[in-house]
Write a protein that holds these residues in place. Sequence first.
Motif, mmCIF file in Angstrom:
data_model
loop_
_atom_site.group_PDB
_atom_site.id
_atom_site.type_symbol
_atom_site.label_atom_id
_atom_site.label_comp_id
_atom_site.label_asym_id
_atom_site.label_seq_id
_atom_site.Cartn_x
_atom_site.Cartn_y
_atom_site.Cartn_z
ATOM 1 N N VAL A 149 1.011 -1.812 -0.139
ATOM 2 C CA VAL A 149 0.307 -0.224 0.002
ATOM 3 C C VAL A 149 1.147 1.384 0.133
ATOM 4 O O VAL A 149 1.048 1.887 -0.701
ATOM 5 C CB VAL A 149 -1.251 0.355 0.996
ATOM 6 N N GLY A 150 2.393 1.203 0.899
ATOM 7 C CA GLY A 150 2.433 2.638 1.020
ATOM 8 C C GLY A 150 3.438 2.399 -0.517
ATOM 9 O O GLY A 150 3.891 4.011 -1.353
ATOM 10 N N ALA A 151 3.819 1.549 -1.585
ATOM 11 C CA ALA A 151 4.507 1.542 -2.556
ATOM 12 C C ALA A 151 3.568 2.326 -3.614
ATOM 13 O O ALA A 151 4.108 2.990 -4.284
ATOM 14 C CB ALA A 151 4.965 0.617 -3.400
ATOM 15 N N LEU A 152 2.728 2.108 -3.258
ATOM 16 C CA LEU A 152 1.312 2.511 -4.154
ATOM 17 C C LEU A 152 0.687 3.862 -4.658
ATOM 18 O O LEU A 152 1.347 4.850 -4.709
ATOM 19 C CB LEU A 152 0.141 1.693 -3.738
ATOM 20 N N LEU A 153 0.849 4.212 -2.388
ATOM 21 C CA LEU A 153 1.149 6.173 -2.647
ATOM 22 C C LEU A 153 2.276 6.732 -3.067
ATOM 23 O O LEU A 153 2.325 7.454 -3.055
ATOM 24 C CB LEU A 153 0.697 6.237 -1.118
ATOM 25 N N MET A 154 3.741 6.196 -3.066
ATOM 26 C CA MET A 154 4.553 7.106 -3.223
ATOM 27 C C MET A 154 4.395 7.272 -4.700
ATOM 28 O O MET A 154 4.682 7.703 -5.553
ATOM 29 C CB MET A 154 6.075 6.614 -2.780
ATOM 30 N N ALA A 155 3.745 5.877 -5.712
ATOM 31 C CA ALA A 155 3.796 5.466 -7.272
ATOM 32 C C ALA A 155 2.476 6.539 -7.412
ATOM 33 O O ALA A 155 3.156 7.662 -8.513
ATOM 34 C CB ALA A 155 3.604 4.792 -7.584
ATOM 35 N N GLY A 156 1.561 7.035 -7.005
ATOM 36 C CA GLY A 156 1.050 7.775 -6.648
ATOM 37 C C GLY A 156 1.379 9.140 -6.934
ATOM 38 O O GLY A 156 0.657 9.945 -7.811
ATOM 39 N N LEU A 157 2.221 9.222 -5.837
ATOM 40 C CA LEU A 157 2.918 11.291 -5.288
ATOM 41 C C LEU A 157 3.924 11.018 -6.535
ATOM 42 O O LEU A 157 3.468 12.397 -7.742
ATOM 43 C CB LEU A 157 4.090 10.804 -4.400
ATOM 44 N N ARG A 158 4.285 9.932 -7.527
ATOM 45 C CA ARG A 158 5.199 10.140 -8.604
ATOM 46 C C ARG A 158 5.025 10.497 -9.565
ATOM 47 O O ARG A 158 5.010 11.154 -10.335
ATOM 48 C CB ARG A 158 6.078 8.849 -8.538
ATOM 49 N N VAL A 217 -9.058 6.694 0.153
ATOM 50 C CA VAL A 217 -10.158 7.016 -1.384
ATOM 51 C C VAL A 217 -7.979 7.600 -2.008
ATOM 52 O O VAL A 217 -7.957 7.564 -2.274
ATOM 53 C CB VAL A 217 -9.926 8.400 -0.119
ATOM 54 N N ALA A 218 -7.079 7.815 -0.841
ATOM 55 C CA ALA A 218 -6.062 8.071 -0.918
ATOM 56 C C ALA A 218 -5.487 7.018 -2.003
ATOM 57 O O ALA A 218 -4.741 7.629 -3.088
ATOM 58 C CB ALA A 218 -4.709 8.200 0.147
ATOM 59 N N VAL A 219 -5.602 5.658 -1.561
ATOM 60 C CA VAL A 219 -4.988 4.849 -2.674
ATOM 61 C C VAL A 219 -5.506 4.654 -4.336
ATOM 62 O O VAL A 219 -5.180 4.366 -5.407
ATOM 63 C CB VAL A 219 -4.782 3.225 -1.903
ATOM 64 N N LEU A 220 -6.992 5.057 -3.409
ATOM 65 C CA LEU A 220 -7.808 4.747 -5.217
ATOM 66 C C LEU A 220 -7.055 6.894 -6.291
ATOM 67 O O LEU A 220 -7.286 6.134 -7.132
ATOM 68 C CB LEU A 220 -9.513 5.260 -4.979
#
Length: 516
Positions: free
Chosen positions: A275-284, A338-341
Amino acid sequence: MSENLDLIMFAALMGAILLGFPVSFSIAGVAIIFAYLGWVLGVMDITLLGAMSQRVFGLLSNQVLIAIPLFVLMGAVLEKSQIAENLLDTMGRLFGQLKGGLGISVVLVGALLAASTGIVGATVVAMGMIALPTMLRSGYAPRVASGIVCTAGTLGQIIPPSTLLIILADVMSNAYQQAQYEQGKFSVEALSVGQFFSAALLPGLMLVVLYLLYIVIRGFLRPQDMPSAPAHLAKPAWTEVIAAIVPPILLIFAVLGAILGGVATPTEAASVGAVGALLMAGLRSGGSQRLILLGAGSFILLAVLSGVAPVRLQRDDLGPGALSLGFVYAALAAIGGVAVLVSLFASWPKRILHQAVESTATMTAMIFATILAAGMFSLVFIGLGGEERVAHILSQLPGGPIGALLFCMLFIFLLGFFLDFVEISVIVLPLVTPQLILMGYDPIWLGILIAINLQTSFLTPPFGFSLFYLRGAAPKEVSTGAIYAGVVPFIALQAVGVLLVWMIPDLATWLPSVLF
């Protein structure tokens, strides 16, 4: 011939793999052929294969191995979102003006990526495509640059979280339980992945220090091999350094801290990492920074509060305070969801998730197919009397327990020239480790000693996987011979690492004894 069928079976497996047949099919095919031969020649009871169904069920219900696809997904998402590229560029500019500075930056980035992704191939390819051309343009000798890139990439096998350590934890735990049964103990102890993760931390950092010392000393003695980077490479601002380094470090602390602190199991921590990796990917990928950071903060707050004041909503006797707290937890989880989505939608156009899931499925299928096939191979090998032969050979070696351990370590090292760590871990180790534990060796110390040895298999020609990965990513002016020559000093450093852990067992056993 019938009394040596187990030895012929092992030799046939080596031959099938060297001929280029797919590994999992080679293992299963050899097992089936020799099970039939053993039955025809009257040296094996064919009904023993009935236990295979239990082995398959045990593998598929193994809670430890479930962490593998989640950790692989975490690493794949980070790799596809180009975290490695950003780290390499920033660290290269930070240390580039030092003698050997680019080499130092590659090793440090390799250690960071090892602790956050644990995927050797992705790390070597990324550094081969980004760092290696820069090192060559700066005047690095091709063999030196190739050796540094290959070796830094293999740190993903010894620094947790690591697929190798998860598999080793399962194998060594089974071997430890088997050894206890043979000693007449029926209330047996098991070993956890967390113990192996904590045991590998200090040896992994020790290897990083050995690599850095070698680069610094070589840069001082032979500056022409590792000159400074071109002057036009501007040093990054501290804000840029912090932005590149802090997210992976936070992810490392979240995953390893949860496991080593006893807050979460490896599988739960792996899901946190994914999940943390997905959030970092979203930021990038350009997702809403405010919303993604708010979601990450909500998850952290949820983890802390639920640990301090857990709420069981299924209970009938909950008071107003507990119900209110439960609604707060649900709201925090919803914000995080919501942040993950948002992260998924942001990364969708760049196909980050598509590529990460495909890579995860491929690697997971390869690992589990090999483990399943190895279960059948070991079953037939035991049925042919191979287990008794291994125990006899180890007990008859000169030098007692030390001679047996030295023989096994050399045997594993030589197998590393031809086989991958997965095959060695699931075929060879279940045969030799119970006997070594019975000789009095600490299973955790033994596992880490073997892990460093297996890490070397990625560097040893002709079939070292890191060599193949770099050969595919390196510029044409870097010859295969230069890559092979470049890893030789680092193979020697690996041997030094094994020797240090052998001579100072506390390097591997101190931290687990404190934490567990």
